[in-house]
Design an enzyme around this catalytic site. Structure first.
Site, PDB file in Angstrom:
ATOM      1  N   ASP A   1      -8.230  -2.514  -1.280  1.00 25.36           N
ATOM      2  CA  ASP A   1      -8.430  -1.844  -0.255  1.00 25.36           C
ATOM      3  C   ASP A   1      -8.850  -0.309  -0.596  1.00 25.36           C
ATOM      4  O   ASP A   1      -9.589  -0.082  -1.177  1.00 25.36           O
ATOM      5  CB  ASP A   1      -6.628  -1.501   0.363  1.00 25.36           C
ATOM      6  CG  ASP A   1      -6.773  -0.989   1.613  1.00 25.36           C
ATOM      7  OD1 ASP A   1      -7.165   0.150   2.230  1.00 25.36           O
ATOM      8  OD2 ASP A   1      -6.532  -2.135   1.954  1.00 25.36           O
TER       9      ASP A   1
ATOM     10  N   HIS B   1      -3.904   4.436   2.679  1.00 23.95           N
ATOM     11  CA  HIS B   1      -4.317   2.558   3.249  1.00 23.95           C
ATOM     12  C   HIS B   1      -3.737   2.255   2.353  1.00 23.95           C
ATOM     13  O   HIS B   1      -3.151   1.327   2.500  1.00 23.95           O
ATOM     14  CB  HIS B   1      -5.588   2.915   3.448  1.00 23.95           C
ATOM     15  CG  HIS B   1      -5.878   1.022   4.518  1.00 23.95           C
ATOM     16  ND1 HIS B   1      -6.413   0.519   4.798  1.00 23.95           N
ATOM     17  CD2 HIS B   1      -5.877   1.669   6.154  1.00 23.95           C
ATOM     18  CE1 HIS B   1      -6.134   0.190   5.267  1.00 23.95           C
ATOM     19  NE2 HIS B   1      -6.425   0.409   6.984  1.00 23.95           N
TER      20      HIS B   1
ATOM     21  N   SER C   1      -4.797  -3.331  10.556  1.00 27.69           N
ATOM     22  CA  SER C   1      -5.462  -3.754   8.713  1.00 27.69           C
ATOM     23  C   SER C   1      -3.327  -3.258   8.571  1.00 27.69           C
ATOM     24  O   SER C   1      -3.314  -3.656   7.281  1.00 27.69           O
ATOM     25  CB  SER C   1      -5.351  -1.686   8.859  1.00 27.69           C
ATOM     26  OG  SER C   1      -6.506  -1.768   8.264  1.00 27.69           O
TER      27      SER C   1
END
Length: 765
Positions: A146, A219, A549
């Protein structure tokens, strides 16, 4: 005659010049360098080479004197990545030992109450209470590919953890703002991969993001702490969703691999990270990213995932956020666990009160000063703008003299939802009502807006828009109601969650299942505010965001949980347990709904159903699949030896011409039946393995469509011991239907205690 000859010569010179110019232009276009991934047959390396890297280098020099190797791959892929012109790539593809030369793909990210909603509070205490300290469980490492991690976050606390597993080979790579002490006994590894990104985009802009494993985006911190974050009490986002935040597998270790940067995620970096993660000793890989659909031998994530699977590593990927349209999912290879998104039973209501007395529900995570109880002047953005698309509240499109001191209604679409609020604020507006259009329907996603704002569904938006456009003096206000629990029905399939059918292989049903992916609370970076906008100066420890996600790391963490309890289970067995124990109906009856339609969701929307962890720990039966089974599947797709070698690292493998290969023979825990070319009768064979006590299972099939008849033979299976296997055949007979017709159902095996369910999807093409 002399003048005529001179004229001809001048014309010849001009034509020659134009021809050379054309060739130069063509050469210039062809000479543009791009990143390619070169798949090599390592077994064909000549004996005079002692190391494969020397061989790789010589193969590259045979077509280019200037190209350099970016990465050398050796674990999930055999080969290397480099920058080549198209002609060089074509020439390299003909060299001895070269299997395939694939152009790099750019991937994008697919961007607490959850443990209680999933029953993990009871699951942990009643079933595997020793998980955080038990040796086998705490030795499971989840590798998250990520944007990196914010290592100081409390969710990476290693309190109570023993020594790092002795078989761990990973490391904590350092950078200007990331040192070896950034890792601990919880976050045991951190690497970053930027060579592919920098080759395509230029050097990382260190003024905006760290050239290290540090997460400047948020994220990666969110996904990794969702998968395996340690418990943190009194967690919330600006007071919303307060409680204890924890990951799915609190006892698992975490390793982060930063592959995504401001300009995207590049497949050469992703493959290098997968290569390292498997070599390091990760047992589960979590990838909340995607790049569309491609044949498996062209799909870098699918190729890396195959070889990770062969080494016992489960790979979990997000399905994508391109729903609710059909055939939009990515990461659809059968050896990947593909995860869609659903809601949980928590919401953040914020109501729109109109001057005519009407009240409309919405959602918001705004935490600043509230609007007055009395209504304020209310305008529609499309009427107070200098642009034809002013209704979208794009930057610079609102007229300050018509917006100042008012609440503005904006339509959703094109630019970020939170940016619309910033546009309203900068124009002098004091509030925003964000209305869904037909593209988003009734799906509501909460945001931590920078001004008083709420989001409403399409129906409410249409009514509010009608009021603000027709009333001579429209007024409104927004009332915020905090956090609401026990929202029903839940879960529902998120409209954004990408859907099947599987474009690459219609005979494999995808997604596999859904997990919580809407308004999920998890850890956040200290580098940016909750909106991610440069103008957002707020800093939070936790953020609430949505996407597949977010659902992907839920499954990654749960897979680690099962791998810790059942270390002898294969990736296919773990996925089977998660799928066959999922539910597609609510406890009080009725199908799990799809928010996009308001109707029951189909297997193309939610796969096997919504994950149910307490049941997955003891599934009764599992559908296991070996690497050789997947190779047979590739033969069924008529893959050539080169294609199979690219995916499965089996050079010179040839499918047996005397053997009949069928996609329907793959031992998948779901059924996707395709009636085509007038064929209306299909058989699928499956084998189940007993992982529970002795017992007899009986089959039951429920079909929503009368156009298909389904029979199971045998309809009863008896098991005497753990590990025993039994096979059965399912026959599907359908009547003739128009192309594009579909039918759905469910096959359930039960011994009275266990329920082993498989979704059925029928398509006429």
């Amino acid at each position: 005659m002399v003048g005529s000859e001179a004229s001809k010569q001048r014309i010849m010179v001009v034509l020659l010049f134009l021809s050379l110019l054309s060739l130069t232009c063509q050469s210039s276009a062809a000479e543009q360098r791009r990143t390619y991934i070169v798949h090599m047959a390592k077994s064909e390396m000549p004996l005079e080479f002692t190391h494969h890297n020397d061989w790789y280098g010589l193969s590259l020099q045979s077509v280019s004197e200037s190209a350099e190797i970016l990465y050398s791959y050796n674990t999930v892929v055999q080969g290397y990545s480099t920058r080549l012109t198209r002609s060089e790539a074509e020439a390299l593809s003909t060299q001895p030992g070269v299997i395939l030369v694939n152009l790099e793909t750019r991937y994008e990210l697919h961007t607490t109450r959850t443990p209680q909603f999933l029953g993990l509070d009871k699951f942990t205490s009643n079933v595997i209470n020793a998980f955080p300290t038990a040796t086998s469980e705490s030795d499971v490492v989840i590798g998250v590919l990520d944007t990196g991690a914010w290592p100081e976050h409390k969710s990476y606390s290693d309190t109570g953890f023993g020594p790092v597993p002795s078989n761990w080979k990973g490391t904590c790579e350092t950078g200007s703002d990331f040192n070896a002490s950034s890792c601990n006994k919880k976050l045991i590894g951190a690497r970053f991969f930027s060579k592919g990104y920098e080759a395509s985009k230029g050097p990382v802009d260190v003024s905006k993001e760290s050239r290290s494993p540090r997460d400047n985006d948020g994220h990666g911190t969110h996904t990794s702490t969702t998968a395996g974050g340690s418990p943190v009490s009194s967690a919330s986002l600006l007071g919303y969703a307060s409680g204890t935040a924890r990951g799915m597998a609190v006892g698992a270790r975490l390793a982060v691999y930063k592959v995504c940067w401001a300009g995207g995620c590049f497949s050469s970096d992703i493959l290098a990270a997968m290569d390292s993660a498997v070599s390091d000793g990760c047992g589960v890989l979590s990838l909340s990213l995607g790049g569309g659909s491609a044949d498996y031998f062209r799909d870098s994530v699918a190729i890396g995932a195959f070889n990770a699977m062969e080494k016992g590593v489960l790979v979990s990927c997000s399905a994508g956020n391109s729903g609710p349209s059909a055939s939009t999912l990515s990461n659809g290879a059968p050896w990947i666990t593909t995860v869609g998104a659903g809601t949980i039973d928590r919401d953040f209501p914020a109501y729109v009160l109109l001057g005519n007395g009407q009240k409309y529900p919405g959602v918001s995570l705004y935490s600043g000063n509230p609007l007055p109880n009395s209504t304020l002047s209310f305008v529609y953005a499309g009427k107070v703008s200098n642009a034809s698309n002013g209704n979208l509240c794009m930057p610079g499109t609102l007229l300050a003299e018509k917006v100042a001191g008012k609440i503005v209604m904006c339509d959703r679409g094109t630019n970020a939802r939170v940016q619309k609020g910033l546009v309203v604020r900068d124009a002098g507006g004091v509030g925003m009502v964000l209305a869904n259009t037909a593209a988003n329907g009734e799906e509501l996603v909460a945001d931590a807006h920078l001004l008083s704002a709420t989001a409403v569904g399409q129906k409410a938006g249409d009514s509010i828009r009608s009021y603000v456009s027709s009333d001579p003096n429209p007024t409104a206000t927004i009332v915020f109601s905090g956090t609401q629990l026990g929202v029903m029905p839940s879960p529902v399939v998120a409209a954004f969650s990408s859907r099947g059918p599987n474009v690459v292989t219609p005979g494999i049903l995808k997604p596999d299942l859904i997990a919580p992916g809407v308004n999920i609370l998890a850890g956040w970076t200290g580098a940016v505010g909750p909106t991610g906008l440069p103008d957002d100066s707020r800093r939070v420890e936790f953020n609430i965001i949505s996407g597949t996600s977010m659902s992907c790391p839920h499954i990654s963490g749960l897979a680690a949980l099962l791998k810790g309890v059942h270390p002898d289970w294969s990736p296919a067995a773990i996925r089977s347990a998660l799928m066959t124990t999922s539910y597609s109906s609510y406890p009080n009856g009725g199908e799990v709904l799809d928010v996009a339609t308001g109707k029951g969701a189909t297997p193309f929307d939610l796969g096997a159903g919504h994950v149910d962890p307490p049941r997955a720990i003891d599934p009764g039966l599992v559908y296991d699949i070996t690497a050789d089974d997947y190779v047979d599947f590739l033969c069924a797709l008529n893959y050539t030896s080169f294609m199979i070698a690219a995916v499965a690292k089996r050079p010179n493998y040839t499918c047996d011409s005397k053997k009949t290969y069928e996609v329907s023979s793959l031992n998948y825990p779901s059924f996707s039946v395709v009636f085509k070319n007038g064929l209306t009768s299909v058989k699928h064979t499956r084998t189940v393995t007993n992982v529970g006590e002795a017992g007899t299972y009986k089959a039951n099939v429920v079909m929503a469509s009368e156009s298909v008849k389904v029979t199971v033979d045998p309809s009863e299976l008896s098991f005497d011991k753990v590990g025993e296997q039994k096979s059965y055949t399912v026959s599907f007979s359908g009547s003739t239907m128009p192309a594009g017709s579909t039918g759905f159902g469910r096959l359930v095996w039960s011994d009275g205690k266990h329920v082993v369910a498989s979704p059925i999807a029928i398509t006429w093409s």
